[in-house]
Write a protein that holds these residues in place. Structure first.
Motif, PDB file in Angstrom:
ATOM      1  N   UNK A   1       0.844  -1.190   0.000  1.00 42.76           N
ATOM      2  CA  UNK A   1       0.000   0.000   0.000  1.00 42.76           C
ATOM      3  C   UNK A   1       0.886   1.250   0.000  1.00 42.76           C
ATOM      4  N   UNK A   2       0.563   2.218  -0.864  1.00 43.00           N
ATOM      5  CA  UNK A   2       1.358   3.443  -0.905  1.00 43.00           C
ATOM      6  C   UNK A   2       1.150   4.258   0.369  1.00 43.00           C
ATOM      7  N   UNK A   3       2.113   5.126   0.657  1.00 40.02           N
ATOM      8  CA  UNK A   3       2.074   5.884   1.902  1.00 40.02           C
ATOM      9  C   UNK A   3       0.846   6.783   1.985  1.00 40.02           C
ATOM     10  N   UNK A   4       0.511   7.477   0.884  1.00 42.94           N
ATOM     11  CA  UNK A   4      -0.653   8.369   0.950  1.00 42.94           C
ATOM     12  C   UNK A   4      -1.950   7.581   1.152  1.00 42.94           C
ATOM     13  N   UNK A   5      -2.019   6.385   0.582  1.00 47.67           N
ATOM     14  CA  UNK A   5      -3.200   5.543   0.775  1.00 47.67           C
ATOM     15  C   UNK A   5      -3.251   5.015   2.210  1.00 47.67           C
ATOM     16  N   UNK A   6      -2.093   4.679   2.755  1.00 47.75           N
ATOM     17  CA  UNK A   6      -1.996   4.201   4.139  1.00 47.75           C
ATOM     18  C   UNK A   6      -2.517   5.272   5.098  1.00 47.75           C
ATOM     19  N   UNK A   7      -2.115   6.526   4.849  1.00 46.45           N
ATOM     20  CA  UNK A   7      -2.560   7.641   5.694  1.00 46.45           C
ATOM     21  C   UNK A   7      -4.071   7.826   5.571  1.00 46.45           C
ATOM     22  N   UNK A   8      -4.570   7.752   4.331  1.00 45.63           N
ATOM     23  CA  UNK A   8      -6.012   7.905   4.105  1.00 45.63           C
ATOM     24  C   UNK A   8      -6.794   6.807   4.814  1.00 45.63           C
ATOM     25  N   UNK A   9      -6.290   5.592   4.758  1.00 49.25           N
ATOM     26  CA  UNK A   9      -6.967   4.467   5.406  1.00 49.25           C
ATOM     27  C   UNK A   9      -6.876   4.550   6.928  1.00 49.25           C
ATOM     28  N   UNK A  12      -7.241   9.926   8.387  1.00 46.67           N
ATOM     29  CA  UNK A  12      -6.740  11.274   8.605  1.00 46.67           C
ATOM     30  C   UNK A  12      -7.291  12.272   7.588  1.00 46.67           C
ATOM     31  N   UNK A  13      -7.386  11.855   6.342  1.00 45.87           N
ATOM     32  CA  UNK A  13      -7.777  12.759   5.263  1.00 45.87           C
ATOM     33  C   UNK A  13      -7.890  11.948   3.981  1.00 45.87           C
ATOM     34  N   UNK A  14      -8.168  12.614   2.874  1.00 42.21           N
ATOM     35  CA  UNK A  14      -8.223  11.926   1.587  1.00 42.21           C
ATOM     36  C   UNK A  14      -6.807  11.606   1.112  1.00 42.21           C
ATOM     37  N   UNK A  15      -6.688  10.737   0.123  1.00 43.32           N
ATOM     38  CA  UNK A  15      -5.369  10.396  -0.421  1.00 43.32           C
ATOM     39  C   UNK A  15      -4.675  11.624  -1.000  1.00 43.32           C
ATOM     40  N   UNK A  16      -5.451  12.473  -1.634  1.00 42.50           N
ATOM     41  CA  UNK A  16      -4.886  13.680  -2.239  1.00 42.50           C
ATOM     42  C   UNK A  16      -4.268  14.582  -1.171  1.00 42.50           C
ATOM     43  N   UNK A  17      -5.020  14.807  -0.083  1.00 46.14           N
ATOM     44  CA  UNK A  17      -4.502  15.635   1.007  1.00 46.14           C
ATOM     45  C   UNK A  17      -3.325  14.949   1.704  1.00 46.14           C
ATOM     46  N   UNK A  37       5.035  10.301  -1.562  1.00 47.54           N
ATOM     47  CA  UNK A  37       3.707   9.736  -1.280  1.00 47.54           C
ATOM     48  C   UNK A  37       3.537   8.322  -1.822  1.00 47.54           C
ATOM     49  N   UNK A  38       4.355   7.969  -2.828  1.00 43.75           N
ATOM     50  CA  UNK A  38       4.244   6.655  -3.447  1.00 43.75           C
ATOM     51  C   UNK A  38       5.071   5.576  -2.769  1.00 43.75           C
ATOM     52  N   UNK A  39       5.736   5.921  -1.673  1.00 44.99           N
ATOM     53  CA  UNK A  39       6.510   4.922  -0.926  1.00 44.99           C
ATOM     54  C   UNK A  39       5.605   3.765  -0.523  1.00 44.99           C
ATOM     55  N   UNK A 116     -10.785   7.256   3.505  1.00 48.14           N
ATOM     56  CA  UNK A 116     -10.006   8.170   2.680  1.00 48.14           C
ATOM     57  C   UNK A 116     -10.199   7.968   1.193  1.00 48.14           C
ATOM     58  N   UNK A 117     -10.409   6.727   0.766  1.00 48.76           N
ATOM     59  CA  UNK A 117     -10.603   6.462  -0.661  1.00 48.76           C
ATOM     60  C   UNK A 117     -11.888   7.101  -1.173  1.00 48.76           C
ATOM     61  N   UNK A 118     -12.968   6.953  -0.403  1.00 46.97           N
ATOM     62  CA  UNK A 118     -14.231   7.544  -0.827  1.00 46.97           C
ATOM     63  C   UNK A 118     -14.148   9.070  -0.796  1.00 46.97           C
ATOM     64  N   UNK A 119     -13.509   9.608   0.228  1.00 47.52           N
ATOM     65  CA  UNK A 119     -13.348  11.062   0.314  1.00 47.52           C
ATOM     66  C   UNK A 119     -12.578  11.586  -0.891  1.00 47.52           C
ATOM     67  N   UNK A 120     -11.556  10.840  -1.309  1.00 45.28           N
ATOM     68  CA  UNK A 120     -10.771  11.221  -2.482  1.00 45.28           C
ATOM     69  C   UNK A 120     -11.653  11.265  -3.724  1.00 45.28           C
ATOM     70  N   UNK A 121     -12.464  10.237  -3.887  1.00 43.60           N
ATOM     71  CA  UNK A 121     -13.326  10.152  -5.064  1.00 43.60           C
ATOM     72  C   UNK A 121     -14.326  11.304  -5.102  1.00 43.60           C
TER      73      UNK A 121
END
Length: 234
Positions: A1-9, A12-17, A37-39, A116-121
């Motif tokens: 899982x990428x770092x930004x997705x991990x944070x979103x899950x 905390x916030x959307x993947x974008x944020x 963010x792609x780590x 976070x995934x739904x918030x991103x969408x």
């Protein structure tokens, strides 16, 4: 899982944020600042944001709030003003955050979640989520200005088009359907033509309405509503 997705899950916030937080150096992985963010987060990695260890949420929560006037749409406010989080603090859910934003003086339908995934969408401009507002103006909207809005206006940040506009009970009250997610877009449309928006109420968002939810109250989304949101198409 990428770092930004991990944070979103982690709720905390959307993947974008989340990606922006990483790029700004707000996130540490195993004690080191991580700017990518792609780590790919590996098992055993320790991810820290704001001094707190992050753990992906297993139980996703979805809340529909009928926001009253005078509340800031944010998780916390450094100036100590009231936030929408105070209205849902008895929900029992942790790490909720608002999807999108309503101005302090705008009322109506607001979603909060830890998904976070739904918030991103729903938040990303490219998805152009449909919204319907009820607008009360300081004076009657003239027919020429009504027609200008219906045809599309050129604002300082580009052209804006509404999907539909209609007079309501009086000519200083209109219903406006719009996809644009630009900041303060509804208020700016009318301000550009010399009107002041006295009341702005969002009555529909992504197919959801605030029917039977009193101002300042909230409810959990039904399973059916959650499924519809996740597969939502305008």
């Amino acid at each position: 899982m990428t770092l930004n997705k991990y944070i979103a899950h982690s709720g905390q916030c959307s993947r974008r944020d989340a990606a922006e937080l990483v790029k700004k150096g707000k996130v540490k992985v195993n004690g080191e600042m991580m700017l990518d963010p792609g780590y790919r987060v590996k098992p055993g990695d320790l991810v820290i944001l704001g001094g707190k260890k992050l753990t992906p949420q297993k139980n996703m929560v979805y809340i529909l709030l009928n926001k009253p006037k005078g509340f800031i749409t944010t998780t916390e406010d450094p100036e100590g003003r009231k936030t929408v989080m105070e209205l849902v603090e008895n929900s029992g859910a942790e790490r909720l955050f608002p999807v999108g934003r309503l101005d302090r003086n705008t009322t109506g339908l607001l979603l909060l979640t830890n998904d976070g995934d739904l918030a991103q969408k729903l938040s990303h401009p490219s998805h152009e989520i449909k919204k319907i507002y009820q607008v009360t103006l300081d004076k009657s909207l003239s027919k020429p200005d009504f027609d200008k809005i219906a045809a599309g206006l050129e604002l300082e940040d580009g052209e804006v088009k509404v999907d539909s506009i209609a007079y309501l009970e009086s000519k200083n009250e209109v219903g406006l359907e719009i996809h644009s997610g630009k900041n303060r877009i509804v208020r700016r449309i009318f301000e550009s033509l010399g009107y002041e928006v006295e009341k702005l109420d969002r009555v529909m968002y992504a197919g959801l309405t605030k029917k039977n939810v009193n101002r300042g109250k909230w409810r959990f989304l039904s399973d059916r509503e959650i499924i519809l949101l996740k597969h939502f198409k305008n």
